[in-house]
Design an enzyme around this catalytic site. Structure first.
Site, short mmCIF file in Angstrom:
data_model
loop_
_atom_site.label_atom_id
_atom_site.label_comp_id
_atom_site.label_asym_id
_atom_site.label_seq_id
_atom_site.Cartn_x
_atom_site.Cartn_y
_atom_site.Cartn_z
N THR A 1 0.85 -1.09 0.42
CA THR A 1 0.09 0.09 -0.27
C THR A 1 0.66 1.62 -0.05
OG1 THR A 1 -1.59 1.30 1.01
CG2 THR A 1 0.05 -0.12 2.21
N ALA B 1 -0.30 5.43 4.21
CA ALA B 1 1.22 5.46 5.48
C ALA B 1 -0.82 5.31 6.29
CB ALA B 1 1.37 7.02 5.56
N ASP C 1 -8.36 -2.76 -1.26
CA ASP C 1 -8.86 -1.43 -1.89
C ASP C 1 -10.01 -1.29 -0.91
OD1 ASP C 1 -8.65 0.59 -3.78
OD2 ASP C 1 -10.97 -0.04 -4.33
N GLY D 1 -8.05 9.68 6.46
CA GLY D 1 -9.31 9.44 5.24
C GLY D 1 -10.61 10.07 5.88
N ASP E 1 -12.04 9.45 8.23
CA ASP E 1 -12.43 8.70 9.36
C ASP E 1 -13.68 9.71 10.46
OD1 ASP E 1 -12.14 6.44 9.18
OD2 ASP E 1 -9.49 6.90 10.09
#
Ligand code: ITT
Length: 198
Positions: free
Chosen positions: A13, A16, A75, A157, A159
């Protein structure tokens, strides 16, 4: 006497936030965890799939092929019911450079549909591959709903806008361990850990 080579797993990925969460879940597995940072100039595969699973397969097979490693890729993304599942597989590249901009876009799109909130879920499709093909796959899902404005400093992201009813908070407003205990990624990678440990 030389020790046998430890088993290796490439966690493929570029994100991070994902990597941090995955490392914590796989910490006790007797595998050496390799990352993309261990390789120079690996081409990033284009995510042309229409589903999370298709994109996870594209990534896992590309990185396993390029490195020869046992490789796991995933993904993931956010599906918002009031937006017909958007941003879905486009979560990473959804309108807006920053997440503040992405959240504003979502608020605007919801407003256009006459609502402020919606049920939503995070999905994580995980694929384990050898260079010659898929070995194993699974999908984790966590159900919740949107909460705007954003709240919380943890996670990454989307969250801060994902409210998890059982906690009464967003997944950015709980500890890393609390998020991992219920999250889409936590579910999928605990299953991978059990599969590789068996
Ligand atoms: P790799 O493909 O290199 O793994 P990426 O970030 O491009 O990294 P994806 O294409 O799978 O990965 O996009 C996933 C996006 O979905 C991610 O960038 C976030 O915007 C969102 N997302 C996934 N899991 C999340 C989580 O646990 N919390 C918040 N947002 C998440």
């Amino acid at each position: 006497m030389t020790a046998p080579d430890p088993k290796r797993l490439l966690v493929a990925t570029t994100n991070a936030g994902k990597l941090r969460e995955i490392r914590a879940i796989l910490a006790d597995l007797p595998f050496t965890i390799a990352t993309l940072a261990d390789y120079k100039a690996l081409p990033e595969p284009e995510e042309t799939g229409k589903t999370f699973a298709a994109n996870a397969r594209i990534k896992a097979l590309a990185y396993a092929g390029a490195t020869g490693e046992l490789t796991v890729a995933e993904d993931s993304g956010l599906e918002i019911d009031a937006l017909d599942g958007e941003p879905g597989v486009r979560s990473a590249r959804f309108n807006g450079e920053s997440y503040a901009e992405k959240f504003a876009t979502i608020a605007h799109m919801l407003e256009e549909r006459g609502t402020e909130s919606s049920t939503a879920r995070f999905v994580c499709a995980l694929v384990l591959t050898q260079p010659d093909g898929v070995v194993w796959e699974t999908t984790g899902v966590v159900e919740g709903r949107l909460q705007l404005p954003a709240r919380g400093q943890g996670g990454f992201g989307y969250d801060p806008i994902f409210y998890y009813p059982e906690y009464g908070r967003t997944l950015a407003d709980v500890t890393d361990a609390e998020k991992a205990a219920v999250s889409h990624r936590g579910q999928a990678f605990r299953r991978l850990r059990d599969y590789l440990a068996s």
